[in-house]
Scaffold this active site. Structure first.
Site, PDB file in Angstrom:
ATOM      1  N   ASP A  22      -2.013  10.648  -2.539  1.00  0.00           N
ATOM      2  CA  ASP A  22      -2.280   9.578  -3.508  1.00  0.00           C
ATOM      3  C   ASP A  22      -2.446  10.122  -4.914  1.00  0.00           C
ATOM      4  O   ASP A  22      -2.231   9.419  -5.897  1.00  0.00           O
ATOM      5  CB  ASP A  22      -3.524   8.794  -3.109  1.00  0.00           C
ATOM      6  CG  ASP A  22      -3.163   7.790  -2.033  1.00  0.00           C
ATOM      7  OD1 ASP A  22      -3.029   8.196  -0.876  1.00  0.00           O
ATOM      8  OD2 ASP A  22      -2.953   6.608  -2.390  1.00  0.00           O
ATOM      9  N   ASN A  77      -5.657  12.296  -0.274  1.00  0.00           N
ATOM     10  CA  ASN A  77      -4.841  11.479   0.632  1.00  0.00           C
ATOM     11  C   ASN A  77      -5.803  10.755   1.568  1.00  0.00           C
ATOM     12  O   ASN A  77      -7.024  10.966   1.527  1.00  0.00           O
ATOM     13  CB  ASN A  77      -3.845  12.361   1.397  1.00  0.00           C
ATOM     14  CG  ASN A  77      -2.811  11.530   2.142  1.00  0.00           C
ATOM     15  OD1 ASN A  77      -2.182  10.643   1.570  1.00  0.00           O
ATOM     16  ND2 ASN A  77      -2.644  11.765   3.427  1.00  0.00           N
ATOM     17  N   ARG A  99      -6.774  -0.419  -7.340  1.00  0.00           N
ATOM     18  CA  ARG A  99      -7.037   0.749  -6.502  1.00  0.00           C
ATOM     19  C   ARG A  99      -7.115   1.981  -7.411  1.00  0.00           C
ATOM     20  O   ARG A  99      -6.134   2.306  -8.094  1.00  0.00           O
ATOM     21  CB  ARG A  99      -5.936   0.921  -5.441  1.00  0.00           C
ATOM     22  CG  ARG A  99      -5.849  -0.308  -4.512  1.00  0.00           C
ATOM     23  CD  ARG A  99      -5.211   0.005  -3.195  1.00  0.00           C
ATOM     24  NE  ARG A  99      -6.038   0.858  -2.373  1.00  0.00           N
ATOM     25  CZ  ARG A  99      -5.615   1.424  -1.247  1.00  0.00           C
ATOM     26  NH1 ARG A  99      -4.380   1.235  -0.844  1.00  0.00           N
ATOM     27  NH2 ARG A  99      -6.420   2.190  -0.534  1.00  0.00           N
ATOM     28  N   ARG A 110       0.843  -1.195   0.000  1.00  0.00           N
ATOM     29  CA  ARG A 110       0.000   0.000   0.000  1.00  0.00           C
ATOM     30  C   ARG A 110       0.878   1.245   0.000  1.00  0.00           C
ATOM     31  O   ARG A 110       2.095   1.155   0.174  1.00  0.00           O
ATOM     32  CB  ARG A 110      -0.953  -0.018   1.203  1.00  0.00           C
ATOM     33  CG  ARG A 110      -0.214  -0.317   2.507  1.00  0.00           C
ATOM     34  CD  ARG A 110      -0.811   0.338   3.682  1.00  0.00           C
ATOM     35  NE  ARG A 110      -0.755   1.779   3.585  1.00  0.00           N
ATOM     36  CZ  ARG A 110       0.357   2.490   3.773  1.00  0.00           C
ATOM     37  NH1 ARG A 110       1.520   1.925   4.048  1.00  0.00           N
ATOM     38  NH2 ARG A 110       0.318   3.801   3.696  1.00  0.00           N
ATOM     39  N   GLY A 111       0.221   2.417  -0.173  1.00  0.00           N
ATOM     40  CA  GLY A 111       0.967   3.666  -0.307  1.00  0.00           C
ATOM     41  C   GLY A 111       1.222   3.889  -1.793  1.00  0.00           C
ATOM     42  O   GLY A 111       1.692   2.971  -2.487  1.00  0.00           O
ATOM     43  N   ALA A 112       0.894   5.087  -2.273  1.00  0.00           N
ATOM     44  CA  ALA A 112       0.865   5.323  -3.727  1.00  0.00           C
ATOM     45  C   ALA A 112       2.173   4.942  -4.449  1.00  0.00           C
ATOM     46  O   ALA A 112       2.137   4.197  -5.439  1.00  0.00           O
ATOM     47  CB  ALA A 112       0.483   6.778  -3.996  1.00  0.00           C
TER      48      ALA A 112
HETATM   49  O1  MRU Z   1      -4.973   3.229   1.688  1.00  0.00           O
HETATM   50  P1  MRU Z   1      -3.476   3.441   1.782  1.00  0.00           P
HETATM   51  O2  MRU Z   1      -2.887   2.929   3.046  1.00  0.00           O
HETATM   52  O3  MRU Z   1      -2.763   2.931   0.550  1.00  0.00           O
HETATM   53  O4  MRU Z   1      -3.333   5.018   1.791  1.00  0.00           O
HETATM   54  C1  MRU Z   1      -2.042   5.564   1.734  1.00  0.00           C
HETATM   55  C2  MRU Z   1      -1.989   7.027   1.905  1.00  0.00           C
HETATM   56  O5  MRU Z   1      -2.992   7.694   2.013  1.00  0.00           O
HETATM   57  C3  MRU Z   1      -0.630   7.650   1.842  1.00  0.00           C
HETATM   58  O6  MRU Z   1      -0.593   8.831   2.579  1.00  0.00           O
HETATM   59  C4  MRU Z   1      -0.262   7.974   0.385  1.00  0.00           C
HETATM   60  O7  MRU Z   1      -0.436   6.859  -0.440  1.00  0.00           O
HETATM   61  C5  MRU Z   1       1.135   8.464   0.266  1.00  0.00           C
HETATM   62  S1  MRU Z   1       2.327   7.249   0.644  1.00  0.00           S
HETATM   63  C6  MRU Z   1       3.869   7.894   0.395  1.00  0.00           C
END
Ligand code: MRU
Length: 345
Positions: free
Chosen positions: A235, A245, A87, A44-46
């Site tokens: 994101d 985000n 996603r 997870r995380g963009a």
């Molecule tokens: O649903 P997630 O855990 O994938 O959400 C992640 C976030 O909102 C992060 O802040 C974003 O992806 C940036 S990660 C460097």
């Protein structure tokens, strides 16, 4: 610790749904495993989603020839469709799929083996660029902070969410090495607790003082003057600077403005989306109701209750003090700044 890596032709990732109780790494050469991992937030995380998708595509193309003997281009389309369906909000995913498609088109005629090798090379470049971007974001962001700063952050924008040291958390860890960070207030981040489970784990491992709070405590933390900066990841950042985000970011931005605390968004240029004009146009993922009606598999809400479960919210650009990218710190007006960094090589 690498959240996602490419080792001897396989993908290795840490299953983030098990953290912090268990540090389990998964090694796979199956694109389906990667797609499932992204969908279920094991990865997870963009930026990490983007890097995993690049490697996942290579796995998908390398798997034994499809029984119907379809061309590489058709197999690419199938693999990209699978990964692209996981996603919808993290634009890094779609930027990576488009970039890999561009490579495939550029090498047309070289034969499947060579084309897949080129795609693997590109995936490694995408990974290396993200590592470097995290580093630059850390340097540029840390320069914005004064000694003795306490920070508030939301969700997890750390090493777990990228190929490198993170975005928002790279700013924090870099500033910490410079002796500037007093402590970090971490929102638990309902409903899936990325703050409680992942950010606290990462920061404690880095030897940084963490104060874990419920999301609803953030208002008091800001009113009481306990933090001098709010720093979050993103994101997707629209052409005008509106930023999607993790849900709960927008209220933080409103609170930060109310209490005169700078609200920083840290993100690599791979999270910028010049084709999406404003935050209203950003597709917001809705998650399964069970993520709200249950906690760790235990039902907490009555059967039959209706839910609303957006995974992200949009912070209007006027509430953002600066966007810290790997190609520079952007200040309003963001439309010109975003167009400018995207023009840079
Ligand atoms: O649903 P997630 O855990 O994938 O959400 C992640 C976030 O909102 C992060 O802040 C974003 O992806 C940036 S990660 C460097």
């Amino acid at each position: 610790m690498k959240a996602v890596d490419w080792i001897d032709g396989t993908v290795r990732f840490i299953d983030q749904t098990l953290l912090p109780a268990e540090e389990r790494f998964v090694i796979t050469n199956d694109i389906q495993v990667i797609a499932e991992a992204i969908r279920s937030l094991r990865i997870r995380g963009a930026p990490a989603i983007g890097v995993a998708a690049a490697f996942g595509l290579v796995l998908g193309l390398r798997s034994p020839d499809s029984p119907d003997g379809s061309s590489l281009a058709l197999r690419f389309d199938r693999a990209a469709r699978l990964l692209g369906s996981t996603r919808p909000t993290a634009v890094n995913l779609f930027n990576v799929l488009n970039r890999m498609r561009g490579v495939l088109q550029a090498v047309s005629g070289v034969g499947d083996r060579e084309a897949i090798q080129q795609l693997e090379r590109e995936a490694r470049v995408i990974q290396a660029e993200d590592i470097e971007a995290c580093h630059r974001i850390g340097e540029l962001g840390a320069a914005l902070l004064n000694a003795g700063t306490s920070v508030l952050t939301h969700c997890n924008a750390g090493a777990l969410a990228t190929a490198g040291d993170g975005t928002a958390l790279s700013v924090v860890t870099t500033a910490h090495r410079q002796g500037k960070i007093r402590q970090v207030y971490v929102d638990e981040t309902r409903p899936l607790f990325q703050g409680a489970r992942l950010t606290s784990w990462e920061l404690l491992r880095a030897g940084i003082e963490v104060v874990l709070i419920t999301d609803s405590t953030a208002a008091s933390v800001l009113r009481e003057g306990r933090v001098q900066a709010v720093i979050v990841g993103a994101d997707r950042i629209a052409a005008n600077g509106d930023t999607a985000n993790k849900v709960g970011t927008y209220p933080l931005a409103v609170l930060a403005q109310r209490h005169n605390v700078p609200m920083y968004v840290a993100a690599p240029v791979s999270t910028l989306d010049p084709h999406t004009l404003t935050g209203n146009d950003i597709p917001i993922e809705e998650r399964d109701p069970s993520e709200v009606t249950q906690v760790a598999g235990i039902r907490i809400a009555p059967e039959g209750v209706r839910t609303y479960t957006p995974a992200f919210d949009v912070t209007p650009h006027e509430l953002i003090s600066a966007i810290i990218t790997d190609r520079g710190v952007l200040r309003p007006p963001y439309d010109a700044g975003i167009a400018g960094v995207l023009r840079k090589p």
